[in-house]
Design an enzyme around this catalytic site. Sequence first.
Site, PDB file in Angstrom:
ATOM      1  N   CYS A 121      48.291  52.235  17.565  1.00  0.00           N
ATOM      2  CA  CYS A 121      47.396  51.063  17.570  1.00  0.00           C
ATOM      3  C   CYS A 121      46.553  51.098  16.295  1.00  0.00           C
ATOM      4  O   CYS A 121      45.365  50.798  16.295  1.00  0.00           O
ATOM      5  CB  CYS A 121      46.528  51.021  18.816  1.00  0.00           C
ATOM      6  SG  CYS A 121      45.493  52.478  19.071  1.00  0.00           S
ATOM      7  N   ASP A 176      51.788  63.262  30.170  1.00  0.00           N
ATOM      8  CA  ASP A 176      50.483  63.256  29.499  1.00  0.00           C
ATOM      9  C   ASP A 176      49.802  64.593  29.717  1.00  0.00           C
ATOM     10  O   ASP A 176      50.009  65.258  30.737  1.00  0.00           O
ATOM     11  CB  ASP A 176      49.590  62.126  30.022  1.00  0.00           C
ATOM     12  CG  ASP A 176      48.522  61.739  29.009  1.00  0.00           C
ATOM     13  OD1 ASP A 176      48.792  60.852  28.176  1.00  0.00           O
ATOM     14  OD2 ASP A 176      47.432  62.338  29.023  1.00  0.00           O
ATOM     15  N   ASP A 190      51.884  69.300  27.892  1.00  0.00           N
ATOM     16  CA  ASP A 190      51.797  69.051  26.454  1.00  0.00           C
ATOM     17  C   ASP A 190      53.212  68.770  25.951  1.00  0.00           C
ATOM     18  O   ASP A 190      54.130  69.580  26.154  1.00  0.00           O
ATOM     19  CB  ASP A 190      51.217  70.301  25.770  1.00  0.00           C
ATOM     20  CG  ASP A 190      50.978  70.106  24.276  1.00  0.00           C
ATOM     21  OD1 ASP A 190      51.832  69.484  23.613  1.00  0.00           O
ATOM     22  OD2 ASP A 190      49.956  70.585  23.772  1.00  0.00           O
ATOM     23  N   PRO A 231      46.547  55.730  29.308  1.00  0.00           N
ATOM     24  CA  PRO A 231      46.210  55.304  30.667  1.00  0.00           C
ATOM     25  C   PRO A 231      47.302  54.545  31.402  1.00  0.00           C
ATOM     26  O   PRO A 231      47.131  54.222  32.579  1.00  0.00           O
ATOM     27  CB  PRO A 231      44.987  54.397  30.441  1.00  0.00           C
ATOM     28  CG  PRO A 231      45.184  53.835  29.086  1.00  0.00           C
ATOM     29  CD  PRO A 231      45.863  54.906  28.288  1.00  0.00           C
ATOM     30  N   GLY A 232      48.422  54.203  30.743  1.00  0.00           N
ATOM     31  CA  GLY A 232      49.585  53.756  31.491  1.00  0.00           C
ATOM     32  C   GLY A 232      49.972  52.302  31.397  1.00  0.00           C
ATOM     33  O   GLY A 232      50.915  51.874  32.077  1.00  0.00           O
ATOM     34  N   GLY A 233      49.315  51.512  30.570  1.00  0.00           N
ATOM     35  CA  GLY A 233      49.657  50.098  30.462  1.00  0.00           C
ATOM     36  C   GLY A 233      51.104  49.869  30.069  1.00  0.00           C
ATOM     37  O   GLY A 233      51.819  49.057  30.675  1.00  0.00           O
ATOM     38  N   LYS A 234      51.553  50.579  29.042  1.00  0.00           N
ATOM     39  CA  LYS A 234      52.941  50.425  28.579  1.00  0.00           C
ATOM     40  C   LYS A 234      53.914  50.995  29.608  1.00  0.00           C
ATOM     41  O   LYS A 234      55.015  50.465  29.800  1.00  0.00           O
ATOM     42  CB  LYS A 234      53.122  51.100  27.221  1.00  0.00           C
ATOM     43  CG  LYS A 234      52.311  50.460  26.094  1.00  0.00           C
ATOM     44  CD  LYS A 234      52.588  51.138  24.765  1.00  0.00           C
ATOM     45  CE  LYS A 234      51.696  50.584  23.651  1.00  0.00           C
ATOM     46  NZ  LYS A 234      50.290  51.017  23.803  1.00  0.00           N
ATOM     47  N   CYS A 258      53.187  59.993  25.705  1.00  0.00           N
ATOM     48  CA  CYS A 258      51.720  60.079  25.799  1.00  0.00           C
ATOM     49  C   CYS A 258      51.284  58.897  26.649  1.00  0.00           C
ATOM     50  O   CYS A 258      50.737  57.916  26.149  1.00  0.00           O
ATOM     51  CB  CYS A 258      51.078  60.040  24.417  1.00  0.00           C
ATOM     52  SG  CYS A 258      51.592  61.387  23.329  1.00  0.00           S
ATOM     53  N   ALA A 259      51.574  58.980  27.954  1.00  0.00           N
ATOM     54  CA  ALA A 259      51.604  57.799  28.807  1.00  0.00           C
ATOM     55  C   ALA A 259      50.236  57.229  29.171  1.00  0.00           C
ATOM     56  O   ALA A 259      50.059  56.014  29.198  1.00  0.00           O
ATOM     57  CB  ALA A 259      52.379  58.127  30.082  1.00  0.00           C
TER      58      ALA A 259
END
Length: 468
Positions: free
Chosen positions: A405, A306, A334, A285-288, A282-283
């Site tokens: 989170c 995503d 998905d 917005p991509g920070g990780k 579930c990438a």
Amino acid sequence: MTGVPKLNPKFSTKRAGTSKVPIINFEVSHHRAVAAVRLLRADKGKAFVDLLNEKANDSGENEMGYVERTLGFSTRHLDDRDIRLVTVIVAGTVRWKRYIDYLIMSLCSEEKVFSNMEPLLLQILRIGFFEILKLNVPAYAVVDENVRLAKVALRPGAGNMVNAILRKLLLLKWMVRRWIRFLGKEEALKLMNWNNSDPYFSLRVNTTNGYTRDDLVNRLEDLQVHYEKSIMDEFVRIREGMQAVLQAGLLKEGMCAVQDESAGFVVSVVDPQPGETIMDCCAAPGGKTLFMASRLAGQGKVSALDINKGRLRILMEAAKCHNLDDIITDIHGDLRLYAKESTVKYDKVLLDAPCSGLGVLSKRADLRWNRQFEDLEELVCLQDELLDSASLLVKPGGVLIYSTCSIDHEENENRVTTFVQRHPEFTPQGVHGYVPAEFITDDGFYSSSPTKHSLDGAFAARLVRSMH
């Protein structure tokens, strides 16, 4: 002979001679209507808390007259039980007025919404708050009855406002009760203070482009942005000055990215190594995704999956800024469908699952008004589905990392426990050696706490797949 007009059965329009019998509105809660008017008059110094109990001088009749003149309709005759309820509500609301008003003001979208609120609407809200906080009246009754009173006595828009603010209070009460149950009163109070404090933001330097933390610190000093060095080597914290950072183009030129250290520790739990293939389920917005790709030192691949195509596009634009677009491949889809169809297996699979976000309320204040127990139940089911799907993508001997989170055990430890029961081929592996000891729970999971670590709340578990 003309037809006789049909009368609304909710109202009485009988006349005795030339004198008009008061119009009685049977839609509203009568004791709440009387209580609202009495509070209104008490605020102006023209009424006593227990006026209806005074039998002398027809004071009760006089008050019913005030009710009719204020609301435009009459209530039915109040029996002894109604009168007791009015007295309890009015006396309690007056006693707790400052506390109640503080809460109402804090739950309004802006302070001026409270300061400009019309007096009758404010009294109706005060009644609802007192009933929820001190009388423990069933929530549905409080909301329905006070919304109806506001709509009938004022207008539909007033009822909508009462509905919105009372529901915010119910959500807050739900979260606070849950936190006290799991954390204890003292820790829950610390958490609420943290959530209501001004948030700080963390910047992660992009080492792939050759920058160091010292380079980032020098730029911040040039911009006169105050900073603190983080426990993690690649991070600095700022409380103010984000606008200056954006305007200076530090993100656009690929010097740094906005990312909380709690997310950085999740990447440490993944422990990306050069040459590995990694799936970020579930990438966006991509920070990780970006941080994991930077850890591969140009060797290996990160697949960013995503369901949101627009957010994936933004992720890939950021990947170009960070010179990581050769390492990252985006996949639109998905996870639940992709995992069934894909034959590709990965060394490591990160599922940073959709969650309540109860660990990031200081930065996402809107979330606290959009969470309720029913949402948590739905999220838990989704988390289980996604975990089952993500597990299909892990190579034998590979690692599945589950993270959120959230600080809620139901979304964290409990999901891991039930997953392992469903999938005995996976074994939890402690995160010792991947993150500092202060972030490791007794069960060997990563957990950051706003109150203990001054970081956003986050959770991560490593689950190793057997070779067979």
